[in-house]
Design a protein around this motif. Structure first.
Motif, short mmCIF file in Angstrom:
data_model
loop_
_atom_site.label_atom_id
_atom_site.label_comp_id
_atom_site.label_asym_id
_atom_site.label_seq_id
_atom_site.Cartn_x
_atom_site.Cartn_y
_atom_site.Cartn_z
N GLY A 81 0.81 -1.21 0.00
CA GLY A 81 0.00 0.00 0.00
C GLY A 81 0.85 1.26 0.00
N LEU A 117 -13.13 0.21 -1.45
CA LEU A 117 -12.09 1.01 -2.11
C LEU A 117 -12.53 2.47 -2.25
CD1 LEU A 117 -11.15 -1.61 -4.85
CD2 LEU A 117 -9.82 -1.01 -2.83
N LEU A 160 0.76 -9.99 -6.82
CA LEU A 160 0.71 -10.44 -5.43
C LEU A 160 1.38 -11.79 -5.25
CD1 LEU A 160 -0.83 -9.03 -2.92
CD2 LEU A 160 -1.09 -7.98 -5.16
N ALA B 196 -5.16 -3.71 -4.46
CA ALA B 196 -5.75 -3.51 -3.13
C ALA B 196 -6.83 -4.57 -2.88
CB ALA B 196 -6.33 -2.09 -3.03
N HIS B 197 -7.63 -4.83 -3.90
CA HIS B 197 -8.69 -5.83 -3.78
C HIS B 197 -8.11 -7.23 -3.52
CE1 HIS B 197 -11.88 -8.59 -4.82
NE2 HIS B 197 -11.22 -8.99 -5.89
N VAL B 198 -7.13 -7.62 -4.32
CA VAL B 198 -6.54 -8.96 -4.16
C VAL B 198 -5.81 -9.07 -2.82
CG1 VAL B 198 -4.88 -10.61 -5.10
CG2 VAL B 198 -6.36 -9.34 -6.66
N ALA B 199 -5.13 -7.99 -2.40
CA ALA B 199 -4.42 -8.00 -1.11
C ALA B 199 -5.41 -8.18 0.05
CB ALA B 199 -3.62 -6.71 -0.93
N GLN B 200 -6.54 -7.49 -0.03
CA GLN B 200 -7.57 -7.64 1.01
C GLN B 200 -8.12 -9.06 1.04
OE1 GLN B 200 -10.71 -4.71 0.64
NE2 GLN B 200 -9.27 -3.01 0.68
N ARG B 201 -8.31 -9.61 -0.15
CA ARG B 201 -8.86 -10.97 -0.25
C ARG B 201 -7.88 -11.96 0.38
NH1 ARG B 201 -9.53 -12.49 -6.17
NH2 ARG B 201 -7.55 -13.50 -5.72
N SER B 206 -6.04 -4.43 6.80
CA SER B 206 -5.10 -4.15 7.88
C SER B 206 -5.71 -3.11 8.81
CB SER B 206 -3.79 -3.63 7.29
OG SER B 206 -3.30 -2.55 8.02
N PRO B 211 -4.55 -1.19 2.21
CA PRO B 211 -4.13 -0.56 0.96
C PRO B 211 -5.27 0.20 0.28
CG PRO B 211 -3.32 -2.81 1.06
CD PRO B 211 -4.19 -2.61 2.26
#
Lengths: 218, 218
Positions: A81, A117, A160, B196-201, B206, B211
């Motif tokens: 991030g 988002l 990722l 950001a979406h994939v990281a959250q998934r 956090s 992110p």
């Protein structure tokens, strides 16, 4: 410093400039005009060089990126991030009542299941872009958005995957910084090449210089 | 000129600057201090504004782009290529014997069936990027290339679909210029959002600022 130049190909005056601007930490002083540089300097110098050459970033932005690399307070989960946001255009969130551009973007994000988002600066950038295209009477161009979103998710999953496999913090940070910035350029380069490829497939090569050969450029 | 400002929101001094720089054609002179501006001026002004605001382009590059729009010698089949190349970084073709970076790129293009792109400047850019990543010991990041290429082809097919449906030359040119430049920004914005979406998934939000919310930025 002559050794640094020999190893990286970066001229001495440029190295001095990077030192002055804080992009490169100072070497260990050996005397009045001599300093010792480590492997870490060679590495950092190559990183800075890559960001200047291919990232198209200003010195100020690179300084910010390098700070993330050196900041022990930036934790693993926030690295992606933080580095991302450094190299992300900061557009203001839309003010006033929700307009059509904002609706188009939020519908797009919802359709692809991208949640939470609302405050991401790239959402604001996207709304501004959609608004510009609408004002120019080019709403027809918005037909690409779903294909772009599918493509972006494929890219992000690959991104990722690379970050996720790493345990070494310094390397992970470097990958995020390099991957975010150089990755954008890789993607736009591949987009140009793919456009030339698809155009050739659809229309055949042009005798005066197909898009693939750069004849039309200058 | 006050009317132009009223309609587009662009301040008068900025309009005068665009006129001086040749980004906007002069109005029809009505007297010593008066000129008449047409719908075409409003349209061009919005286009220039969008390229400055979201394209991140220099005035010199925008001037080149606008010239393509006004040049009757640029034919339909070459439009995509010409406009593309104006907004494409021009890196030199690699000199000397084929190195590993060049091989990696050419293998990638061949694997995806993208032929006849040897002289495309984006191939040279890509080779330089691959070489930089290799020199930084980051060959692991090259694992993303096939996913990126698949994503780029999906993007390019959507791009060509929009251009292909158009018969009006002026509109087609505008779409190529806008689509190439603003499209890059749309794609990189969507990439950030998708990351950001994939990281959250993968990791969940956090608590100190996921992110997606821009908390980690500055």
């Amino acid at each position: 410093m002559a050794d640094l130049t020999a190893e990286t190909g970066v001229p001495v005056p440029t190295i001095k400039y990077y030192l002055r601007e804080g992009l490169l930490p100072p070497g260990r002083a050996l005397g009045r005009n001599q300093a010792e540089y480590s492997r870490a300097h060679v590495r950092r110098l190559k990183l800075v060089r890559a960001l200047v050459e291919y990232g198209g970033l200003s010195i100020a932005v690179i300084r910010d990126l390098v700070r993330h690399l050196d900041d022990p307070d930036v934790r693993g989960g926030d690295l992606l991030g933080a580095a991302q946001l450094t190299v992300t255009a900061q557009h203001e969130p839309p003010a006033g009542p929700k307009d059509r551009a904002e609706e188009i973007v939020d519908d797009l994000l919802a359709r692809h299941g991208w949640h939470d988002l609302d405050r991401h600066p790239s959402r604001h950038t996207l709304i501004g872009l959609v608004r510009s295209l609408s004002e120019l009477g080019r709403e027809d161009m918005l037909d690409v958005l779903d294909d772009y979103a599918v493509a972006a998710e494929r890219v992000a999953e690959a991104d990722l995957r690379v970050v996720g496999e790493l345990l070494d913090r310094e390397r992970a940070l470097e990958i995020v910084v390099l991957g975010t910035q150089l990755g954008d350029t890789i993607i736009t380069s591949l987009r140009r090449l793919a456009q030339a490829h698809v155009a050739q497939r659809l229309h055949g090569p042009s005798p005066s210089g197909p898009p693939g050969t750069g004849q039309a450029g200058h």
